[in-house]
Design a protein around this motif. Structure first.
Motif, short mmCIF file in Angstrom:
data_model
loop_
_atom_site.label_atom_id
_atom_site.label_comp_id
_atom_site.label_asym_id
_atom_site.label_seq_id
_atom_site.Cartn_x
_atom_site.Cartn_y
_atom_site.Cartn_z
N UNK A 150 -46.30 4.32 5.02
CA UNK A 150 -45.22 5.32 4.88
C UNK A 150 -44.23 4.95 3.79
N UNK A 151 -44.72 4.28 2.73
CA UNK A 151 -43.84 3.92 1.62
C UNK A 151 -43.59 5.14 0.74
N UNK A 152 -42.40 5.20 0.13
CA UNK A 152 -42.07 6.32 -0.75
C UNK A 152 -40.83 6.03 -1.56
N UNK A 153 -40.56 6.90 -2.51
CA UNK A 153 -39.36 6.80 -3.33
C UNK A 153 -38.94 8.20 -3.74
N UNK A 154 -37.68 8.35 -4.14
CA UNK A 154 -37.19 9.65 -4.58
C UNK A 154 -36.46 9.51 -5.91
N UNK A 155 -36.05 10.64 -6.47
CA UNK A 155 -35.37 10.63 -7.76
C UNK A 155 -33.92 10.16 -7.65
N UNK A 156 -33.44 9.97 -6.43
CA UNK A 156 -32.07 9.50 -6.26
C UNK A 156 -31.94 8.00 -6.28
N UNK A 157 -33.06 7.29 -6.50
CA UNK A 157 -32.99 5.84 -6.60
C UNK A 157 -33.21 5.12 -5.28
N UNK A 158 -33.95 5.73 -4.36
CA UNK A 158 -34.21 5.13 -3.05
C UNK A 158 -35.69 4.80 -2.91
N UNK A 159 -35.99 3.61 -2.39
CA UNK A 159 -37.36 3.19 -2.10
C UNK A 159 -37.39 2.72 -0.66
N UNK A 160 -38.42 3.12 0.08
CA UNK A 160 -38.49 2.74 1.49
C UNK A 160 -39.94 2.49 1.89
N UNK A 161 -40.12 1.86 3.05
CA UNK A 161 -41.46 1.63 3.56
C UNK A 161 -41.42 0.84 4.86
N UNK A 162 -42.55 0.83 5.56
CA UNK A 162 -42.72 0.06 6.79
C UNK A 162 -43.69 -1.08 6.53
N UNK A 163 -43.26 -2.29 6.86
CA UNK A 163 -44.09 -3.47 6.59
C UNK A 163 -44.54 -4.09 7.91
#
Length: 451
Positions: free
Chosen positions: A37-50
């Motif tokens: 469920x990793x992802x990023x957006x144009x607002x400068x956010x990166x996220x994910x589940x490890x």
């Protein structure tokens, strides 16, 4: 930087690691295997589940567009910032192979981001409105500053007596007295609220028996300490810029009250130094339009990395305000107008002779200056007996590398990058030699951190 396709390099990500262990562990997590469920957006956010050792994966989210450098949140129990999961996620994102696609942040990431941005807005609003209680206590602040100045004056007078006793009895007595005498004197300077004097006194204590020629080094440092004492005791007769430098060297805090300079600032270097109580991060910036070099300082308690982190090679559109003091490069990062992004900017370089002359000129404004930031152009790393030096391509002049530089793995990175050909090197040039911090190959190519 926040647009898809514009990515950091792996070196820029790993430069954020608080220590070598985190760098190694983060590198192992820079693959898609443990992530979901990793992802990023144009607002400068990166996220994910490890995936971790527990039943629930760790929730990791990074705000890359934060003005003070990346901000991190991870549900793991690590007390390091960034933790290995944040480093691994950034490496995965920097790979640009589709493992971190464009998407909308999940609720848990949005909640953290919303809280951060709300607190930032409240802080900005408070700064604009001002603090009535603080403005009403101006007289109390003036009295406290006056009392501290009186204590520093008493400490400086006592230190002058200690130096006179040392010279009267002969420098050989310093070797016999050991470190205890200097530590006691440093403690007295701390009591006098002069941490700058205390730090210099502790340096004196480490010189006796430090190797061949230590009496000469001790005498030189005693002379500089005497000069600082006299500068403080006669500060009212000094030019404003030099008086501000003396106050800073003694240890009085100052504020970045210089006019804000808006520019596109290139991150030249970032490195940490640490002692038992504090970790200090030094970040060098170069203004592409102003042709200025500025130093940002950030601090963290022992064992914790400072919050401000700006990887080498990024450029940020921002305002920077200088601290007081003649020739002082220290500045504070102000308002940021766009997220940091990789840039092909290079600072203009000088010759070896020009670098040495620049340091000599800077000493007129600040006699206690250890080094100045310099970019050397067209130099070749060459062995010099048991050490190394940076020589002009024509071999007419050379600068010795400091012992710190020769002990770093970055020296071999520099030698490998050069391969016997001239390179461009940014670093700190002072009386101990040159400490290379970043290098660029001849022609095209991005910066290579050396520390």
């Amino acid at each position: 930087m926040t647009q898809q396709g514009v990515r950091w390099t792996a070196d820029q990500v790993l430069a954020l690691a608080p220590d070598a262990a985190s760098r190694k562990a983060g590198s192992k997590l820079g693959a898609a295997g443990p992530w979901s469920e990793a992802g990023s957006d144009d607002g400068g956010t990166v996220w994910g589940l490890c995936k971790g050792s527990g039943s629930k994966p760790y929730q990791t989210v990074i705000d890359i567009a934060d003005a003070a450098g990346p901000a991190y949140k991870c549900s793991c129990p690590s007390r390091k910032f960034p933790c290995k999961h944040a480093l691994g996620l950034l490496l995965l994102w920097a790979g640009g192979d589709g493992a971190v696609p464009s998407a909308q942040p999940p609720d848990w990431a949005e909640e953290w981001l919303g809280g951060r941005r709300r607190r930032a807005e409240e802080k900005r609003a408070a700064e604009v409105s001002g603090s009535p209680s603080a403005s009403g206590d101006a007289e109390g602040a003036r009295r406290r500053a006056q009392r501290r100045a009186e204590r520093i004056t008493a400490g400086a007078a006592e230190l002058e007596q200690r130096l006179a006793d040392l010279l009267r009895g002969g420098l050989a007595g310093a070797e016999q007295a050991g470190y205890g005498l200097w530590e006691e004197t440093a403690a007295r300077m701390v009591d006098a609220q002069a941490p700058g004097l205390a730090a210099r006194v502790r340096e004196l204590g480490a010189i006796p028996s430090s190797g061949s020629g230590w009496p000469v080094r001790l005498l030189e440092e005693c002379a500089l300490l005497h000069l600082l004492d006299q500068g403080w005791l006669r500060r009212e007769r000094l030019p404003d810029g030099l008086a501000a430098t003396v106050r800073s060297r003694v240890g009085l805090p100052g504020s970045a009250d210089g006019p804000p300079v808006r520019d596109r600032w290139l991150v030249l270097s970032q490195y940490d130094t640490a002692d038992a109580r504090l970790t200090t991060r030094r970040i060098w910036l170069y203004g592409a339009e102003s042709d200025r070099t500025a130093l940002l300082l950030s601090y963290g308690a022992a064992g914790r990395a400072p919050e401000l982190a700006l990887p080498v090679g990024l450029a940020l559109e921002a305002q920077v305000s200088a601290y007081p003091g003649a020739g002082q490069p220290r500045a504070a990062l102000g308002e940021q107008f766009a997220p940091p992004a990789p840039a092909a900017i290079r600072p203009p370089g000088v010759t070896v002779a020009e670098a040495a002359a620049r340091y000599g000129e800077a000493l007129r404004d600040d006699p206690w200056l250890d080094s100045v930031p310099v970019t050397l152009e067209g130099v070749v790393p060459t062995p010099d007996g048991g050490s190394w030096q940076l020589a002009d391509a024509d071999g007419e002049a050379a600068l010795p590398l400091t012992s710190v530089a020769c002990s770093r793995p970055g020296l071999w990175r520099l030698v490998s990058l050069s391969g016997g050909a001239p390179v461009t090197v940014f670093g700190e040039c002072g009386h101990r030699g040159f400490t290379p911090l970043t290098a660029w190959p001849t022609g095209a190519g991005g910066p290579v951190p050396l520390c």
